[in-house]
Design a protein around this motif. Structure first.
Motif, PDB file in Angstrom:
ATOM      1  N   ARG A 295      34.391   7.588  42.328  1.00 44.19           N
ATOM      2  CA  ARG A 295      33.333   7.206  41.401  1.00 44.19           C
ATOM      3  C   ARG A 295      33.830   7.358  39.960  1.00 44.19           C
ATOM      4  O   ARG A 295      34.612   8.265  39.664  1.00 44.19           O
ATOM      5  N   PHE A 296      33.380   6.446  39.097  1.00 47.63           N
ATOM      6  CA  PHE A 296      33.608   6.607  37.672  1.00 47.63           C
ATOM      7  C   PHE A 296      32.489   7.477  37.106  1.00 47.63           C
ATOM      8  O   PHE A 296      31.307   7.204  37.339  1.00 47.63           O
ATOM      9  N   GLN A 297      32.879   8.501  36.358  1.00 44.13           N
ATOM     10  CA  GLN A 297      31.903   9.391  35.751  1.00 44.13           C
ATOM     11  C   GLN A 297      32.342   9.734  34.334  1.00 44.13           C
ATOM     12  O   GLN A 297      33.545   9.789  34.037  1.00 44.13           O
ATOM     13  N   LEU A 298      31.356   9.987  33.475  1.00 43.95           N
ATOM     14  CA  LEU A 298      31.699  10.498  32.157  1.00 43.95           C
ATOM     15  C   LEU A 298      32.255  11.906  32.274  1.00 43.95           C
ATOM     16  O   LEU A 298      31.802  12.702  33.101  1.00 43.95           O
ATOM     17  N   THR A 299      33.230  12.202  31.448  1.00 43.62           N
ATOM     18  CA  THR A 299      33.728  13.573  31.348  1.00 43.62           C
ATOM     19  C   THR A 299      32.814  14.377  30.423  1.00 43.62           C
ATOM     20  O   THR A 299      31.890  13.837  29.801  1.00 43.62           O
ATOM     21  N   LYS A 300      33.090  15.657  30.306  1.00 40.76           N
ATOM     22  CA  LYS A 300      32.341  16.494  29.375  1.00 40.76           C
ATOM     23  C   LYS A 300      32.483  15.943  27.953  1.00 40.76           C
ATOM     24  O   LYS A 300      31.502  15.841  27.205  1.00 40.76           O
ATOM     25  N   ALA A 301      33.713  15.563  27.575  1.00 37.69           N
ATOM     26  CA  ALA A 301      33.927  14.999  26.241  1.00 37.69           C
ATOM     27  C   ALA A 301      33.150  13.703  26.073  1.00 37.69           C
ATOM     28  O   ALA A 301      32.578  13.438  25.007  1.00 37.69           O
ATOM     29  N   GLY A 302      33.112  12.868  27.112  1.00 33.47           N
ATOM     30  CA  GLY A 302      32.363  11.623  27.040  1.00 33.47           C
ATOM     31  C   GLY A 302      30.886  11.858  26.801  1.00 33.47           C
ATOM     32  O   GLY A 302      30.256  11.165  25.985  1.00 33.47           O
ATOM     33  N   ARG A 303      30.321  12.819  27.499  1.00 35.83           N
ATOM     34  CA  ARG A 303      28.897  13.131  27.303  1.00 35.83           C
ATOM     35  C   ARG A 303      28.639  13.657  25.896  1.00 35.83           C
ATOM     36  O   ARG A 303      27.641  13.313  25.262  1.00 35.83           O
ATOM     37  N   GLU A 304      29.551  14.480  25.396  1.00 37.68           N
ATOM     38  CA  GLU A 304      29.357  15.060  24.067  1.00 37.68           C
ATOM     39  C   GLU A 304      29.478  14.026  22.957  1.00 37.68           C
ATOM     40  O   GLU A 304      28.831  14.156  21.910  1.00 37.68           O
ATOM     41  N   LEU A 305      30.288  12.978  23.169  1.00 37.66           N
ATOM     42  CA  LEU A 305      30.547  12.001  22.117  1.00 37.66           C
ATOM     43  C   LEU A 305      29.658  10.764  22.212  1.00 37.66           C
ATOM     44  O   LEU A 305      29.759   9.875  21.362  1.00 37.66           O
ATOM     45  N   LEU A 306      28.771  10.691  23.176  1.00 35.01           N
ATOM     46  CA  LEU A 306      27.916   9.516  23.339  1.00 35.01           C
ATOM     47  C   LEU A 306      26.770   9.430  22.318  1.00 35.01           C
ATOM     48  O   LEU A 306      26.409   8.326  21.907  1.00 35.01           O
ATOM     49  N   PRO A 307      26.170  10.530  21.867  1.00 39.36           N
ATOM     50  CA  PRO A 307      25.052  10.407  20.907  1.00 39.36           C
ATOM     51  C   PRO A 307      25.448   9.658  19.641  1.00 39.36           C
ATOM     52  O   PRO A 307      26.607   9.691  19.211  1.00 39.36           O
ATOM     53  N   ASP A 308      24.460   8.986  19.028  1.00 44.48           N
ATOM     54  CA  ASP A 308      24.716   8.174  17.839  1.00 44.48           C
ATOM     55  C   ASP A 308      25.412   8.961  16.742  1.00 44.48           C
ATOM     56  O   ASP A 308      26.301   8.427  16.056  1.00 44.48           O
ATOM     57  N   GLU A 309      25.013  10.216  16.553  1.00 50.26           N
ATOM     58  CA  GLU A 309      25.582  11.001  15.449  1.00 50.26           C
ATOM     59  C   GLU A 309      27.047  11.370  15.682  1.00 50.26           C
ATOM     60  O   GLU A 309      27.726  11.848  14.765  1.00 50.26           O
TER      61      GLU A 309
END
Length: 278
Positions: A130-144
């Motif tokens: 499965r493709f999943q977001l990493t921890k870094a991906g989740r942290e960098l997704l917000p607009d800010e």
């Protein structure tokens, strides 16, 4: 690897600066080439590559990942759900809809590119098929966090991703190895509109220019076609250069003119003796 040989008659300080660029740590906050993480989402409005990366990441976040195909791609159903949200040149979107009865990941090349760069950027990973977001991906997704995400994607694109994957037609590895020098030269010569025709001579050091010409194995090959595939098209998709005349064609051509964008000036800083002179 590129072995920089000083050009005859060129002053030593220039030699030293080029060497510093070739050896620069792009992650450093004090080197000769620095990349800002302080951009806003509005600063990045013209960066189609970032937009498509964020669409991919948001889709994975919303669905808690998605199954990979047997060949290691995003599955058709997931691609189909993202398709209308992607930033695509009008001819590309029309061609995909006309030609493809079903849309696979590699049929939507801008999405495929976003995925294959996001992996070395550490934003997503394949786990248990499965493709999943990493921890870094989740942290960098917000607009800010858009500025920090853009910086991470840019560095992965030019430092860890193999540029020849996106332009497999001619092999010129020294272009990627000398990218810091190319960016510096572009900042110097393309502050205002400059023709793409003849640009390679202005921004490539001699050894790289010679390798480019050695790769021109067919009569129809041009410097501009190869330079576009390795350098200008990625920079255009990242919103770092503008072109004219404006149009819907997805690639920068030898008939265009280019200049560095406002985003370039906010994002890239070239300081010849950043961190101190050698």
């Amino acid at each position: 690897m590129i072995q920089f040989t000083p050009e005859p008659g060129v002053p030593h300080p220039f030699d030293a600066f080029v060497r510093r660029l070739l050896q620069a740590d792009w992650e450093s906050a004090a080197g000769p080439m620095r990349f800002s993480a302080s951009l806003t989402l509005s600063d990045l409005a013209d960066a189609a590559f970032l937009h498509n990366t964020r669409v991919l990441m948001a889709g994975l976040a919303a669905e808690q990942g998605t199954p990979a195909t047997a060949t290691g791609n995003l599955n058709r159903a997931f691609v189909g759900r993202l398709f209308d949200r992607l930033t695509l040149p009008a001819p590309t979107r029309k061609s995909i809809r006309t030609v493809c009865k079903v849309v696979n990941e590699q049929d939507v090349w801008p999405l495929h590119m976003a995925r294959v760069v996001a992996e070395p950027a550490g934003l997503l990973a394949r786990r248990n098929k499965r493709f999943q977001l990493t921890k870094a991906g989740r942290e960098l997704l917000p607009d800010e966090q858009a500025g920090a995400l853009y910086r991470r994607v840019f560095l992965a694109y030019f430092r860890r991703f193999n540029l020849q994957y996106d332009f497999p037609f001619r092999d010129v590895p020294l272009i990627q190895q000398s990218m810091a020098v190319i960016l510096w030269r572009l900042e110097t010569v393309a502050r205002d509109w400059i023709p793409v025709r003849g640009l390679a001579r202005k921004i490539l050091v001699q050894q790289v220019f010679e390798q480019l010409h050695a790769a021109m194995t067919f009569p129809h090959d041009t410097e501009e076609w190869i330079l576009g595939g390795y350098v200008l098209d990625p920079l255009f998709d990242l919103g770092l250069i503008e072109r004219k005349p404006r149009g819907e064609w997805p690639s920068v051509t030898e008939h265009d003119q280019i200049r560095t964008s406002a985003l370039w000036r906010k994002f890239i800083t070239v300081d010849p003796w950043g961190g101190g002179a050698p």
